[in-house]
Every structure is written in structure tokens, then in C-alpha cells.
Scaffold this motif. Structure first.
Motif, PDB file in Angstrom:
ATOM      1  N   ARG A  24       0.829  -1.207   0.000  1.00 57.55           N
ATOM      2  CA  ARG A  24       0.000   0.000   0.000  1.00 57.55           C
ATOM      3  C   ARG A  24       0.866   1.261   0.000  1.00 57.55           C
ATOM      4  O   ARG A  24       0.633   2.197  -0.762  1.00 57.55           O
ATOM      5  CB  ARG A  24      -0.943   0.027   1.195  1.00 57.55           C
ATOM      6  N   ASP A  27       2.406   1.472  -3.432  1.00 57.78           N
ATOM      7  CA  ASP A  27       1.414   1.876  -4.437  1.00 57.78           C
ATOM      8  C   ASP A  27       1.142   3.378  -4.367  1.00 57.78           C
ATOM      9  O   ASP A  27       0.972   4.025  -5.399  1.00 57.78           O
ATOM     10  CB  ASP A  27       0.107   1.104  -4.259  1.00 57.78           C
ATOM     11  N   GLU A  28       1.109   3.927  -3.162  1.00 57.07           N
ATOM     12  CA  GLU A  28       0.904   5.369  -3.023  1.00 57.07           C
ATOM     13  C   GLU A  28       2.049   6.145  -3.670  1.00 57.07           C
ATOM     14  O   GLU A  28       1.819   7.134  -4.372  1.00 57.07           O
ATOM     15  CB  GLU A  28       0.774   5.748  -1.546  1.00 57.07           C
ATOM     16  N   GLU A  31       1.830   5.824  -7.516  1.00 57.44           N
ATOM     17  CA  GLU A  31       0.790   6.694  -8.060  1.00 57.44           C
ATOM     18  C   GLU A  31       1.214   8.159  -8.026  1.00 57.44           C
ATOM     19  O   GLU A  31       1.030   8.897  -8.996  1.00 57.44           O
ATOM     20  CB  GLU A  31      -0.515   6.506  -7.281  1.00 57.44           C
ATOM     21  N   ALA A  32       1.808   8.591  -6.929  1.00 59.59           N
ATOM     22  CA  ALA A  32       2.254   9.981  -6.820  1.00 59.59           C
ATOM     23  C   ALA A  32       3.338  10.286  -7.850  1.00 59.59           C
ATOM     24  O   ALA A  32       3.330  11.350  -8.478  1.00 59.59           O
ATOM     25  CB  ALA A  32       2.769  10.261  -5.410  1.00 59.59           C
ATOM     26  N   TRP A  46       1.635  15.060  -1.364  1.00 60.23           N
ATOM     27  CA  TRP A  46       2.538  13.990  -1.779  1.00 60.23           C
ATOM     28  C   TRP A  46       3.999  14.438  -1.787  1.00 60.23           C
ATOM     29  O   TRP A  46       4.898  13.624  -1.662  1.00 60.23           O
ATOM     30  CB  TRP A  46       2.110  13.385  -3.111  1.00 60.23           C
ATOM     31  N   ASN A  53       6.735   7.826   3.243  1.00 56.91           N
ATOM     32  CA  ASN A  53       6.514   6.442   2.838  1.00 56.91           C
ATOM     33  C   ASN A  53       7.831   5.730   2.560  1.00 56.91           C
ATOM     34  O   ASN A  53       8.025   4.572   2.950  1.00 56.91           O
ATOM     35  CB  ASN A  53       5.621   6.367   1.600  1.00 56.91           C
TER      36      ASN A  53
END
Length: 125
Positions: A24, A27-28, A31-32, A46, A53
Motif C-alpha cells: 500500500r 502503491d501510493e 501513483e504519486a 505527496w 513512505n
């Protein structure tokens, strides 16, 4: 269920759970990094959350747990290049002090470098 010890992360279910959590986070970041670069600017969500992250991921990867998901090293290297390009382009108008900009940039570089090193270790395991 396979178990190799008595710790909280010493069984297959825990490894599966850790892979879900780390995926997760990954994936964040993915995507960012593939989205609108405006979202990565230093004063955007982000722009702040991506390094958070990455640090969570590399710190988990440093532990002796099974299940941490990291990208291929080449992906992590490209993320560093992309993120720092956006940061460099936009930080000047946000932080007046050159020393503050240099200090923060050094932290970001170290974060990415440690993340890349963890990705390289995982790729060779």
C-alpha cells in the motif's frame, strides 16, 4: 501456516500482512510519482508524504522480517531523479534560507539513497 519463531512477524500470515501494508505504501508512491508533478511540489501532500513512505519502507526493510515489498532499484533511482527535479524547481519560492533548502535537500537525498540501497539488497536476495 508456517512459523519460524515466536515473534509477531515470525509466521506466514504476518509476512502476508506486512506485504499488504508495504505494498500500500509503495502503491501510493508509485501513483504519486506517475501523476501530476504539481502534487509532488514541496508544499503539497505527496511532496511531504512520499519521503515519509520511503522512510517507512526502508526502515521496515532493515528489519529481519519477511514480506516487505520494494521496487526494482532502477525504479527507485528514477523516482529520486524525478522527485528532486520537482523539489529543486519549486522550493526556491517557498523557503528563503539557502541553508534551510540545502539541509532539507540533504535529508531527501539521504532518504532516497537509503531506499535505493534497500531496494538493491532486496533485488539481490
Amino acid at each position: 501456516m508456517g512459523s519460524w519463531g515466536f515473534g509477531n512477524f515470525d509466521n506466514d500470515t504476518a509476512a502476508d500482512h506486512l506485504s499488504i501494508v508495504t505494498k500500500r505504501l509503495l502503491d501510493e508512491v508509485t501513483e504519486a510519482m506517475s501523476g501530476d508533478p504539481v502534487e509532488l511540489e514541496p508544499d503539497e501532500y505527496w511532496g511531504v508524504a512520499v519521503p515519509c513512505n520511503l522512510e517507512l519502507l526502508y526502515r521496515l526493510a532493515e528489519l529481519p522480517y519477511v514480506g516487505v515489498c520494494l521496487p526494482e532499484p532502477d525504479v527507485a533511482i528514477e523516482w529520486k531523479r524525478h522527485y528532486l527535479a520537482v523539489w529543486d524547481e519549486n522550493i526556491g519560492g517557498l523557503v528563503e534560507s539557502a541553508q534551510a533548502r540545502e539541509t532539507r535537500r540533504a535529508v531527501l537525498v539521504e532518504t532516497f539513497d537509503r531506499f535505493i540501497a534497500a531496494a538493491r539488497r532486496e533485488a539481490t536476495d
